[in-house]
Design an enzyme around this catalytic site. Structure first.
Site, PDB file in Angstrom:
ATOM      1  N   ASN A  36     -56.236  38.313   3.208  1.00 42.88           N
ATOM      2  CA  ASN A  36     -56.464  37.192   4.128  1.00 42.88           C
ATOM      3  C   ASN A  36     -57.061  37.671   5.447  1.00 42.88           C
ATOM      4  OD1 ASN A  36     -54.090  38.359   5.221  1.00 42.88           O
ATOM      5  ND2 ASN A  36     -53.438  36.387   6.050  1.00 42.88           N
ATOM      6  N   GLY A  96     -46.464  27.349  -6.389  1.00 38.51           N
ATOM      7  CA  GLY A  96     -47.828  27.744  -6.077  1.00 38.51           C
ATOM      8  C   GLY A  96     -48.055  29.226  -6.319  1.00 38.51           C
ATOM      9  N   ALA A  97     -49.061  29.532  -7.140  1.00 36.45           N
ATOM     10  CA  ALA A  97     -49.372  30.919  -7.488  1.00 36.45           C
ATOM     11  C   ALA A  97     -50.783  31.296  -7.058  1.00 36.45           C
ATOM     12  CB  ALA A  97     -49.204  31.132  -9.001  1.00 36.45           C
ATOM     13  N   GLY A 140     -53.432  32.288  -3.603  1.00 39.71           N
ATOM     14  CA  GLY A 140     -53.451  33.440  -2.719  1.00 39.71           C
ATOM     15  C   GLY A 140     -52.201  33.553  -1.861  1.00 39.71           C
ATOM     16  N   ALA A 141     -51.814  32.465  -1.193  1.00 39.04           N
ATOM     17  CA  ALA A 141     -50.617  32.500  -0.358  1.00 39.04           C
ATOM     18  C   ALA A 141     -49.369  32.692  -1.204  1.00 39.04           C
ATOM     19  CB  ALA A 141     -50.517  31.218   0.466  1.00 39.04           C
ATOM     20  N   GLU A 178     -51.756  48.833   0.659  1.00 40.68           N
ATOM     21  CA  GLU A 178     -51.065  48.925  -0.627  1.00 40.68           C
ATOM     22  C   GLU A 178     -50.738  47.549  -1.181  1.00 40.68           C
ATOM     23  OE1 GLU A 178     -48.005  49.034  -3.571  1.00 40.68           O
ATOM     24  OE2 GLU A 178     -47.744  48.205  -1.559  1.00 40.68           O
ATOM     25  N   LYS A 191     -59.124  33.962  -1.041  1.00 42.17           N
ATOM     26  CA  LYS A 191     -58.407  35.217  -0.806  1.00 42.17           C
ATOM     27  C   LYS A 191     -58.562  36.230  -1.939  1.00 42.17           C
ATOM     28  CE  LYS A 191     -55.274  32.843   2.300  1.00 42.17           C
ATOM     29  NZ  LYS A 191     -53.907  32.382   2.607  1.00 42.17           N
ATOM     30  N   LYS A 228     -56.012  26.130  12.675  1.00 41.14           N
ATOM     31  CA  LYS A 228     -55.679  26.297  14.096  1.00 41.14           C
ATOM     32  C   LYS A 228     -56.056  27.696  14.586  1.00 41.14           C
ATOM     33  CE  LYS A 228     -53.621  22.248  14.115  1.00 41.14           C
ATOM     34  NZ  LYS A 228     -53.755  21.889  12.695  1.00 41.14           N
ATOM     35  N   SER A 229     -56.410  28.576  13.661  1.00 41.74           N
ATOM     36  CA  SER A 229     -56.653  29.977  14.007  1.00 41.74           C
ATOM     37  C   SER A 229     -57.749  30.200  15.039  1.00 41.74           C
ATOM     38  CB  SER A 229     -56.995  30.775  12.738  1.00 41.74           C
ATOM     39  OG  SER A 229     -55.939  30.753  11.826  1.00 41.74           O
TER      40      SER A 229
END
Length: 265
Positions: free
Chosen positions: A95, A135-136, A138-139, A86, A74, A23-24
């Protein structure tokens, strides 16, 4: 009246595989226009095999000022940054990338902040709670970091990729100590369920946890931005949980991303 796109339009790109669900492009473009910027976010469907070549080519486009990164790029995108915040440096994932006034490319990882901010905006309390992260990628990496930064007492991580699960647990344990664990007990023993997997994106009926395990005292957050309500969110609302959808997360995240893209130093 300003035309939608003209020769002076500044370009931002969003790269992902898939990209059709994003949607971005419309929403970030609207945010840029609301700030009186003649700029647009353009979606590109880029596979992992082509990602490095595409980023190198985009960097050569002089009216392109930044790149938004979505799944599954990512971690790879971090390697294309000359500088990073950082948190992005610690996570080794980004991202969002921007071209600075010096020409160097800088990156940040805002996903975790967006996830946390969305829950706080819903009235959720995170400090001192026990969190279960599914879930490990990017997010998930960014969300785990942000939850620990905001003060959860414990974070347990589960991923179908055992190597990725262990790598994230080790990385976070190095910073946050024994507050980080792998797998952990069943979901109903936690206060926070954080779904950072794509489960529910393609099939709304799929859920990353057994919905019968949810309790009304839980906080349930999801990164999935599917059209329609996922089984996880439907069950969480029915159980009386504090709920934050992928759309809630994105709304909290969007302005942070735009702030970063427009700050060239």
């Amino acid at each position: 009246m300003q035309s939608i796109v003209d020769g002076s339009t500044r370009i931002f790109a969003i790269l992902g595989d898939p990209i059709g669900q994003a949607k971005s492009p419309a929403e970030v473009t609207a945010s840029l226009r609301a700030r009186s910027r003649n700029a647009i976010l353009v979606p590109f469907h880029v596979t992992s095999n082509d990602f490095d070549d595409v980023v190198r080519a985009l960097k050569a486009i002089r009216n392109l000022d930044g790149i938004v990164i979505t799944v599954p790029h990512k971690f790879t995108a971090f390697q294309h940054c000359e500088r990073a915040t950082e948190r992005a440096s610690f996570l080794r994932a980004v991202n969002v990338m921007r071209r600075s006034t010096s020409g160097a490319w800088e990156g940040d990882m805002c996903d975790g902040q967006g996830f946390v901010d969305a829950i706080l905006q819903k009235g959720g309390v995170l400090t001192g709670k026990r969190a279960f992260l599914l879930g490990a990628g990017g997010a998930g990496t960014a969300i785990g970091y942000a939850l620990l930064e905001v003060g959860v007492a414990e974070l347990s991580i589960q991923d179908i990729d055992q190597t990725r699960q262990s790598e994230l647990a080790g990385k976070l344990r190095h910073r946050f100590g024994d507050r980080v664990a792998e797998v952990g007990p069943t979901p109903d023993e936690f206060d926070i369920i954080a779904n950072a997997t794509p489960t529910g994106m393609e099939n709304l009926q799929d859920s990353p946890v057994d919905p019968r395990r949810l309790r009304p005292t839980m906080i349930v957050g999801d990164v999935v931005t599917a059209t329609g309500e996922t089984a996880l969110m439907r069950a969480a609302r029915s159980a009386g949980c504090v709920c934050s959808t992928g759309h809630d997360m994105y709304r909290a995240l969007r302005e942070t991303m735009v702030d970063f893209l427009l700050s060239s130093d």
